[in-house]
Scaffold this motif. Structure first.
Motif, PDB file in Angstrom:
ATOM      1  N   GLY A  42       0.804  -1.222   0.000  1.00 27.47           N
ATOM      2  CA  GLY A  42       0.000   0.000   0.000  1.00 27.47           C
ATOM      3  C   GLY A  42       0.839   1.274   0.000  1.00 27.47           C
ATOM      4  N   ALA A  43       2.125   1.180  -0.385  1.00 29.18           N
ATOM      5  CA  ALA A  43       2.974   2.378  -0.414  1.00 29.18           C
ATOM      6  C   ALA A  43       3.165   2.846  -1.853  1.00 29.18           C
ATOM      7  CB  ALA A  43       4.327   2.061   0.212  1.00 29.18           C
ATOM      8  N   HIS A  44       3.459   4.142  -1.991  1.00 27.72           N
ATOM      9  CA  HIS A  44       3.586   4.735  -3.325  1.00 27.72           C
ATOM     10  C   HIS A  44       4.748   5.719  -3.367  1.00 27.72           C
ATOM     11  CE1 HIS A  44      -0.604   3.577  -4.510  1.00 27.72           C
ATOM     12  NE2 HIS A  44      -0.704   3.518  -3.196  1.00 27.72           N
ATOM     13  N   GLY A  45       5.392   5.816  -4.527  1.00 32.64           N
ATOM     14  CA  GLY A  45       6.417   6.840  -4.743  1.00 32.64           C
ATOM     15  C   GLY A  45       6.423   7.182  -6.224  1.00 32.64           C
ATOM     16  N   LEU A  46       6.284   8.471  -6.525  1.00 34.24           N
ATOM     17  CA  LEU A  46       6.269   8.897  -7.939  1.00 34.24           C
ATOM     18  C   LEU A  46       7.708   9.059  -8.407  1.00 34.24           C
ATOM     19  CD1 LEU A  46       4.566   9.935 -10.376  1.00 34.24           C
ATOM     20  CD2 LEU A  46       4.805  12.217  -9.394  1.00 34.24           C
TER      21      LEU A  46
ATOM     22  N   ASP B  63       8.774   0.171  15.957  1.00 37.22           N
ATOM     23  CA  ASP B  63       7.369   0.467  16.243  1.00 37.22           C
ATOM     24  C   ASP B  63       6.544   0.172  14.979  1.00 37.22           C
ATOM     25  OD1 ASP B  63       4.914   1.629  16.701  1.00 37.22           O
ATOM     26  OD2 ASP B  63       5.717   3.556  17.406  1.00 37.22           O
ATOM     27  N   PRO B  64       5.550  -0.725  15.040  1.00 38.85           N
ATOM     28  CA  PRO B  64       4.775  -1.031  13.837  1.00 38.85           C
ATOM     29  C   PRO B  64       4.081   0.197  13.247  1.00 38.85           C
ATOM     30  CG  PRO B  64       3.735  -1.979  15.799  1.00 38.85           C
ATOM     31  CD  PRO B  64       5.096  -1.484  16.210  1.00 38.85           C
ATOM     32  N   ALA B  65       3.814   1.212  14.081  1.00 45.76           N
ATOM     33  CA  ALA B  65       3.138   2.427  13.576  1.00 45.76           C
ATOM     34  C   ALA B  65       4.002   3.165  12.553  1.00 45.76           C
ATOM     35  CB  ALA B  65       2.783   3.349  14.739  1.00 45.76           C
ATOM     36  N   LEU B  66       5.306   2.825  12.460  1.00 42.27           N
ATOM     37  CA  LEU B  66       6.148   3.444  11.430  1.00 42.27           C
ATOM     38  C   LEU B  66       5.628   3.127  10.032  1.00 42.27           C
ATOM     39  CD1 LEU B  66       9.691   2.772  12.906  1.00 42.27           C
ATOM     40  CD2 LEU B  66       8.751   5.009  12.299  1.00 42.27           C
ATOM     41  N   LEU B  67       4.856   2.046   9.911  1.00 40.45           N
ATOM     42  CA  LEU B  67       4.314   1.692   8.597  1.00 40.45           C
ATOM     43  C   LEU B  67       3.141   2.588   8.211  1.00 40.45           C
ATOM     44  CD1 LEU B  67       6.199  -0.729   9.062  1.00 40.45           C
ATOM     45  CD2 LEU B  67       4.473  -2.168   8.001  1.00 40.45           C
ATOM     46  N   ASP B  68       2.720   3.445   9.133  1.00 41.01           N
ATOM     47  CA  ASP B  68       1.704   4.437   8.774  1.00 41.01           C
ATOM     48  C   ASP B  68       2.343   5.680   8.169  1.00 41.01           C
ATOM     49  OD1 ASP B  68      -0.320   2.848   9.564  1.00 41.01           O
ATOM     50  OD2 ASP B  68      -0.711   3.867  11.454  1.00 41.01           O
ATOM     51  N   ASP B  69       3.667   5.789   8.318  1.00 34.15           N
ATOM     52  CA  ASP B  69       4.386   6.921   7.718  1.00 34.15           C
ATOM     53  C   ASP B  69       4.537   6.667   6.216  1.00 34.15           C
ATOM     54  OD1 ASP B  69       6.474   9.262   8.126  1.00 34.15           O
ATOM     55  OD2 ASP B  69       7.394   7.785   6.786  1.00 34.15           O
ATOM     56  N   TRP B  70       4.412   7.723   5.415  1.00 41.51           N
ATOM     57  CA  TRP B  70       4.450   7.588   3.949  1.00 41.51           C
ATOM     58  C   TRP B  70       5.698   6.821   3.486  1.00 41.51           C
ATOM     59  CZ3 TRP B  70       1.012   8.608   0.128  1.00 41.51           C
ATOM     60  CH2 TRP B  70       1.495   8.668  -1.180  1.00 41.51           C
ATOM     61  N   THR B  71       6.868   7.253   3.978  1.00 41.59           N
ATOM     62  CA  THR B  71       8.103   6.611   3.519  1.00 41.59           C
ATOM     63  C   THR B  71       8.409   5.351   4.325  1.00 41.59           C
ATOM     64  OG1 THR B  71       8.885   8.786   2.855  1.00 41.59           O
ATOM     65  CG2 THR B  71      10.514   7.031   2.873  1.00 41.59           C
ATOM     66  N   GLY B  72       8.020   5.318   5.596  1.00 38.93           N
ATOM     67  CA  GLY B  72       8.216   4.094   6.384  1.00 38.93           C
ATOM     68  C   GLY B  72       7.523   2.920   5.712  1.00 38.93           C
TER      69      GLY B  72
ATOM     70  N   HIS C  10      12.402  11.514   3.332  1.00 37.02           N
ATOM     71  CA  HIS C  10      11.218  11.317   2.466  1.00 37.02           C
ATOM     72  C   HIS C  10      11.621  10.481   1.248  1.00 37.02           C
ATOM     73  CE1 HIS C  10       8.438  12.689  -0.810  1.00 37.02           C
ATOM     74  NE2 HIS C  10       7.531  12.541   0.154  1.00 37.02           N
ATOM     75  N   VAL C  11      10.641   9.890   0.618  1.00 43.14           N
ATOM     76  CA  VAL C  11      10.868   9.023  -0.547  1.00 43.14           C
ATOM     77  C   VAL C  11      11.629   9.750  -1.671  1.00 43.14           C
ATOM     78  CG1 VAL C  11       8.629   9.464  -1.639  1.00 43.14           C
ATOM     79  CG2 VAL C  11       9.688   7.239  -1.903  1.00 43.14           C
ATOM     80  N   SER C  12      11.574  11.079  -1.688  1.00 44.54           N
ATOM     81  CA  SER C  12      12.282  11.833  -2.739  1.00 44.54           C
ATOM     82  C   SER C  12      13.806  11.743  -2.588  1.00 44.54           C
ATOM     83  CB  SER C  12      11.840  13.295  -2.755  1.00 44.54           C
ATOM     84  OG  SER C  12      11.994  13.840  -1.474  1.00 44.54           O
ATOM     85  N   GLU C  13      14.281  11.162  -1.509  1.00 47.28           N
ATOM     86  CA  GLU C  13      15.729  10.914  -1.361  1.00 47.28           C
ATOM     87  C   GLU C  13      16.123   9.554  -1.939  1.00 47.28           C
ATOM     88  OE1 GLU C  13      17.982  13.118  -0.226  1.00 47.28           O
ATOM     89  OE2 GLU C  13      16.255  14.482  -0.220  1.00 47.28           O
ATOM     90  N   PHE C  14      15.181   8.864  -2.556  1.00 41.90           N
ATOM     91  CA  PHE C  14      15.463   7.551  -3.138  1.00 41.90           C
ATOM     92  C   PHE C  14      15.561   7.688  -4.660  1.00 41.90           C
ATOM     93  CE2 PHE C  14      14.383   4.422   0.344  1.00 41.90           C
ATOM     94  CZ  PHE C  14      14.069   5.350   1.318  1.00 41.90           C
TER      95      PHE C  14
END
Ligand SMILES: C[S@@+](CC[C@H](N)C(=O)[O-])C[C@H]1O[C@@H](n2cnc3c(N)ncnc32)[C@H](O)[C@@H]1O
Length: 386
Positions: A225-229, A278-287, A357-361
């Motif tokens: 369920g994660a996304h990166g443009l 912490d499993p809640a890290l998966l609620d973070d956009w980049t986590g 953030h995902v923009s560093e990938f």
């Protein structure tokens, strides 16, 4: 109450997008001021509501809505879902409970920004994947010229509806009803490919339809369920590289890339140990993006303090939640794949870089592999499931 015409509402939306630093290019701006979105919303859209635990999609019909209200809904910078589980809003008998959107009119701000990010300009040949309502294709025609636009949609009903709307709005691009993951070789090569559905990896056959030096703009997604443009520059057919872009863009997945269907999931007891993260890290956009890179075959269920990963092929499960004594978290693991250890390693690596953030990938594509890199090429990376 003041009555605004569609043209006034379009101008207002454009002013808002310019003020928000979304819209800069004069040709893209002109397209935004010209394309009548009301034609692409057609006769009905779905409005979502969320009683606990489920989304209900209620059809809103133009005929039952005062025209002012319909126009104001049309020119909100908002996505309007037009199809849920394959049923168009105009064909729905009543509210649909719990389904998933399968087609929509994407919010104009994102589409116009993507056209700019892709470098679309007059005379550049573009392939649009995921015609949807036809709105983005109409904007592309406005910018590049309709003779330069090919647009492909997999869903026959959506394609037919888009064809009608584009005709009514006065645009005649090349429209194809087919799986866009195969591109459209009849009209290749393209200077630019823009996908309005997301992909788990980049099909090589599609990449080969882009000219050397051309641009491929697509949202990379997955079963987590994660996304990166990402914006790729194609070097030659099988080689490309580029950075992920800022922001939070997501799209429904290209249908053949979606996870395999399955029935209700039974969560079974497994071997328990403390979780390192912490499993809640998966609620973070980049986590969430990092977790998906680490466990690409796992579907993510659950949210917040209780995350569940399920590997559809092997039945492996990882269930992570707050420890019974409230101190830290516990993972319960079952099956041959150790999904959570991979996620813990990747998330810890990401945290050691300062949780960017995902923009560093970035993403590199070579004939043998597709890899997402964190920071510099040559550093930490994860292979995409090709
Ligand atoms: C978010 S909608 C696109 C909306 C479009 N940007 C607009 O503004 O009207 C995504 C579309 O992609 C289509 N789609 C999904 N998988 C596809 C595929 N493999 N090839 C082509 N289209 C696909 C869906 O049917 C859906 O209509």
């Amino acid at each position: 109450m003041t009555h605004h015409t569609a043209a006034e509402l379009r101008r207002r939306l454009v002013e808002q997008l310019v003020a928000d630093d979304v819209l800069h290019d004069p040709d893209v701006r002109r397209a935004a001021e010209t394309v009548p979105r009301e034609v692409f919303l057609g006769s009905a859209v779905y409005r979502p509501s969320s009683p606990p635990g489920v989304t209900v999609w209620t059809p809103v019909r133009h005929d039952d809505t005062p025209n002012d209200e319909w126009l104001s809904l049309t020119y909100q910078n908002k996505t309007w879902v037009t199809q849920v589980d394959g049923v168009l809003a105009e064909d729905a008998d009543g509210p649909v409970t719990g389904g998933s959107p399968t087609s929509s009119s994407t919010l104009p701000g994102v589409v116009l920004w993507m056209l700019e990010q892709a470098g679309l300009a007059r005379g550049r040949r573009v392939l649009v994947i995921g015609t949807g309502t036809g709105l983005s294709t109409a904007y592309a025609c406005g910018v590049a010229g309709e003779e330069c636009v090919t647009s492909v949609e997999t869903d026959a009903r959506a394609a037919e509806r888009a064809r009608k709307a584009l005709g009514e709005a006065g645009y005649a691009p090349t429209l194809v009803t087919a799986d866009g993951l195969a591109g459209c070789s009849d009209h290749a090569p393209y200077d630019i490919v823009i996908a309005f559905c997301s992909m788990r990896h980049i099909p090589y056959g599609l990449l080969q339809q882009v000219v050397p030096g051309g641009t491929f703009l697509v949202t990379l997604s997955g079963w987590g369920g994660a996304h990166g443009l990402v914006r790729l520059t194609v070097e030659d057919g099988d080689t490309a590289q580029g950075r992920f872009l800022p922001g939070y863009t997501s799209f429904m997945m290209a249908r053949p890339h979606d996870h395999p269907p399955h029935g209700p999931v039974e969560l079974l007891p497994g071997r328990e140990r403390p979780s390192r993260i912490d499993p809640a890290l998966l609620d973070d956009w980049t986590g969430r993006f990092v977790a998906q890179l680490a466990a690409p075959s796992a579907e993510r269920l659950g949210a917040g303090a209780e995350q569940v990963l399920l590997d559809v092929a092997t039945g492996s499960q990882a269930r992570v939640r707050t420890a019974d004594n409230g101190a830290g978290w516990t993972v319960s693991r079952r099956g041959p794949l150790d999904l959570w250890s991979s996620v813990e390693d990747a998330v810890t690596t990401w945290q050691s870089h300062g949780s960017p953030h995902v923009s560093e990938f970035s993403l590199t594509i070579t004939p043998g592999a597709q890899r997402v890199w964190l920071g510099e090429l040559g550093g930490s990376s994860w292979a995409l499931p090709v």
